[in-house]
Design an enzyme around this catalytic site. Sequence first.
Site, mmCIF file in Angstrom:
data_model
loop_
_atom_site.group_PDB
_atom_site.id
_atom_site.type_symbol
_atom_site.label_atom_id
_atom_site.label_comp_id
_atom_site.label_asym_id
_atom_site.label_seq_id
_atom_site.Cartn_x
_atom_site.Cartn_y
_atom_site.Cartn_z
ATOM 1 N N ALA A 26 0.846 -1.199 0.000
ATOM 2 C CA ALA A 26 0.000 0.000 0.000
ATOM 3 C C ALA A 26 0.876 1.242 0.000
ATOM 4 C CB ALA A 26 -0.923 -0.005 1.214
ATOM 5 N N GLY A 28 3.626 3.462 -2.860
ATOM 6 C CA GLY A 28 3.531 4.318 -4.035
ATOM 7 C C GLY A 28 2.586 3.786 -5.087
ATOM 8 N N ILE A 29 2.829 2.556 -5.499
ATOM 9 C CA ILE A 29 1.931 1.973 -6.493
ATOM 10 C C ILE A 29 0.604 1.598 -5.847
ATOM 11 C CG2 ILE A 29 1.575 0.027 -8.050
ATOM 12 C CD1 ILE A 29 4.533 -0.020 -8.603
ATOM 13 N N SER A 96 2.974 -8.977 7.107
ATOM 14 C CA SER A 96 3.849 -9.361 6.005
ATOM 15 C C SER A 96 3.181 -10.461 5.200
ATOM 16 C CB SER A 96 5.182 -9.866 6.531
ATOM 17 O OG SER A 96 5.853 -10.587 5.518
ATOM 18 N N ALA A 122 9.845 -10.642 -1.369
ATOM 19 C CA ALA A 122 8.382 -10.746 -1.333
ATOM 20 C C ALA A 122 7.831 -11.074 -2.712
ATOM 21 C CB ALA A 122 7.772 -9.447 -0.806
ATOM 22 N N CYS A 159 6.983 -17.082 -15.313
ATOM 23 C CA CYS A 159 6.734 -16.641 -13.951
ATOM 24 C C CYS A 159 7.790 -15.587 -13.602
ATOM 25 C CB CYS A 159 6.770 -17.815 -12.971
ATOM 26 S SG CYS A 159 8.425 -18.304 -12.437
ATOM 27 N N CYS A 174 38.774 -6.279 -0.779
ATOM 28 C CA CYS A 174 40.005 -5.485 -0.879
ATOM 29 C C CYS A 174 39.739 -4.092 -1.427
ATOM 30 C CB CYS A 174 41.062 -6.212 -1.711
ATOM 31 S SG CYS A 174 40.419 -6.955 -3.206
#
Lengths: 620, 348
Positions: A26, A28-29, A96, A122, A159, A174
Amino acid sequence: MAQLVGPLRKELADSLSSCRVLVVGAGGIGCELLKNLVLTGFKNIEVIDLDTIDVSNLNRQFLFQKKHVGKSKAQVAKESVLRFCPSANITAYHDSIMNPDYNVEFFRNFQLVMNALDNRAARNHVNRMCLAADIPLIESGTAGYLGQVTVIKKGQTECYECQPKPTQKTFPGCTIRNTPSEPIHCIVWAKYLFNQLFGEEDADQEVSPDTADPEVAWNPADAAARATASNKDGDIKRVSTKEWARSTGYDPVKLFNKLFKDDIMYLLTMDKLWKKRKAPLPLDWTEIHQLGVFGYIENYVKTLRSQLIEKGEGAELVWDKDDPPAMDFVTAAANLRMNVFSMNMKSRFDVKSMAGNIIPAIATTNAVIAGLIVLEALKTLNSDFDQCRTIFLNKQPNPRKKLLVPCALDPPNPNCFVCASKPEVTVKLNVHKTIVQALQDKILKEKLGMVAPDVQIEDGKGTILISSEEGETEANNNKFLSDFGIRNGSRLQADDFLQDYTLLVNLIHSEELEKDVEFEVVGDAPDKAPAPNVPEEGKNIANGNKDSAQPSTSSKAAEDDDVLIVDSDEEPSSSTMETSPESSNRKRKHHDADTDDAASKRKRLDQQPADDDEDIIALD
Amino acid sequence: MIDTIEKEDNIISEEEAAQYDRQIRLWGLDAQKRLRGSRVLLVGLRGLGAEVAKNLILAGVKGLTLLDHEQVTEESRRAQFLIPVDADGQNQAQASLERAQLLNPMVEVKVDTDAVESKPDDFFFQFDAVCLTRCSKDLMVRVDQLCASRNIKVFCGDVYGYHGYMFSDLGQEHHYVEEKPKVVKGSNEANDGPEAKKRKVDPNETTMVKKTISFCSLKEALEVDWTNEKAKSSLKRTPADYFLLQVLLKFRTDKGCDPQPDSFAEDSQLLLQIRDDVLETMGLSSELLPNTFVSYCFSEMAPVCAVVGGVLGQELVKALSQRDAPHRNFFFFDGLKGSGVVDNFGSK
């Protein structure tokens, strides 16, 4: 003649009001998507997000206001939507999606799942759940001005994991410890330093000079002498950095002298390193304050030390870009090191971008992508999968004038290690040096996307190596694989019952892995080192876990992302297109956006990996 | 240390820095400052208008005037997310005000309930940019002529069912900057000697390049002559949406409103007839716009409003901030195909 309900044909409008959809995320998109769904006529929507609202969300997550900061995104989003569409039936979960409560049965409740996520773990998980439940999934992502939408349907399309994706960029030890050449190396070093001094110490996050650097190439006698010398100078090897710091009482002068003077002088003795590079210049404590704000590092050390003391015995701080002293410390330490290595210093603003893996984000990109998601959703409801497309949003139109580029979906990869009928994968590692815990955490979970793996050895006895039940196989964790008779050619069966996923793992024993590399998945996309001139890097909009400070996804890189596709009016699928490997790679990018929210704001769940900061998911 | 950018300039408050952080990291502080000084007029508060309003308010313009003379109906209320459920009968712009303002208290959001046709010329001069939705062709041409010569940026846009478009006229001389990576000078090969010890250039350094671009008027863009050879040969690459727009604008002029779902049968017939007329007048074949278009241009599809509103909103941001190359001069979106094209009509 067709009957219309508003802009839609009646049959479509009817099926909208009865179907149930799940929105994962829920942010930005997600905010834009929820709004579009209800305005289009979807009535039964469930939305899940584990995050809470932050002020930096407010430039685009328009369902939230300043007064909501700190509250659950899913919950507030639901309330805001109900205000303009009270008849919508919305269920919000502050949780979650990887919680085992959301099992295959849960997913089967829905006709469609739409991801609005910002991290790969996710996405992988939801991908598998939707495959297991055989529910169509609409996947999407944004970063800056760029975005992408695609549709995943078991058996018909690729998929999410059919194509190997470039993994997050990491720098060799290094480079971080001896020969940084870019500000990002210094920033990563500073984050490591934070952890060494105040946080969880990690053997992979050493800050002291790396005497094992192959470039140094000392002869054996020399090496032995130096090893002894380093043991004398501040005891680099035997005592941990944190213990050493504690023994000095976190004395800023002592800390500073070790890190920016003594260690640098030590590096200078490794003269082979400096034959073709500009040598570092040790700093003097008396000069430090000429370096402006960065010279006041002692203040930040003091503050962090107090935080540690407050937390009590054995306490550890977790680095958080939104915690000012933590951010100040990293900025100062990184800049001091940049100064030592003659690099142009960076503002706190810029350091925060890089250290915090911040992906710039605006409302309009998310608005466009969320609009496209709903349009694809309408097609899936009709099972018009042959009408579905992957759509890329570019910053500028391509030579064929397209700003939005639809491409046909690809069929599933028959060798996909997730959606093939009997998935298999081959992993190269050293059976004498890899412990069971590493197999579980770094390979099966982190790399191969499992959440709660159960592993047995295909040795005719079905020996159980790892059990997802807590405590059952704890005794195995620190044993080496070879202790169980595992050798070259051994096979493991790994199951994740939540994901309804069984994977056969073929093991190849190797003693010749690259330095800092613990394992390799055979057939993977090679990690791309950024070429100096190629816009390719822009395509790999940084992926990666916050913990290892990744190169920032600056908009500059992203701007080069023109999708140059030689095509007819309708884009054929990428596999049939005549494109150079480079441009087809560009086309294949997935856009994932990062979450830069600190772990502390997440609802903590046992199932979550401890360092579950959202990665910057690259639109790769 | 405080996490603000160039605080010594005192041009950005901590509140703005915190709220606009993620967009400042994309388009830079200069652009944000310019946005912050811009005043915009938005005409029409239906589905597309609401999206543009949201996008501009979130971006942080100085002021946004919402102008609409129409009243809220059940249909118009369902088309957008700013109007409360109990607002039927109120003026559309007025009803949208509260929620619009809440999107970002730092923006001055105002309402004007007059019909845009009734506004005198100088009304428009108080704005830096004007965005017209649901307006007649004549009005758009008039406002465009008024504004473009005064360096007021003009935008038009509409959504018809699954289709949508955006047009822009940024004037004869629109100046903007683009951020380009700095060219790394010097060889990459290592060699011994003093050259080798040269300081490494930060690969992330960029430079701002100034550019200028020219736009034609809406009148010119809509009155392309298709009878000459050059135009005919470009027909194949011309999106059908351009002609669809011409048809829908004529419908709006002739009938006084857009095609209505309630009068689907009647309006469908009228659309087909207008299509025939318009294309014939242009000397073109009706086949350019097959009959099927009729089923998909009624009302406003919310997701199409989101897409067109997103592109239109971003073009406004670009023009006001003078950053990044603007699209010139049309954007057409076909929600059935998922295709979005930028095309240039009307320039010589």
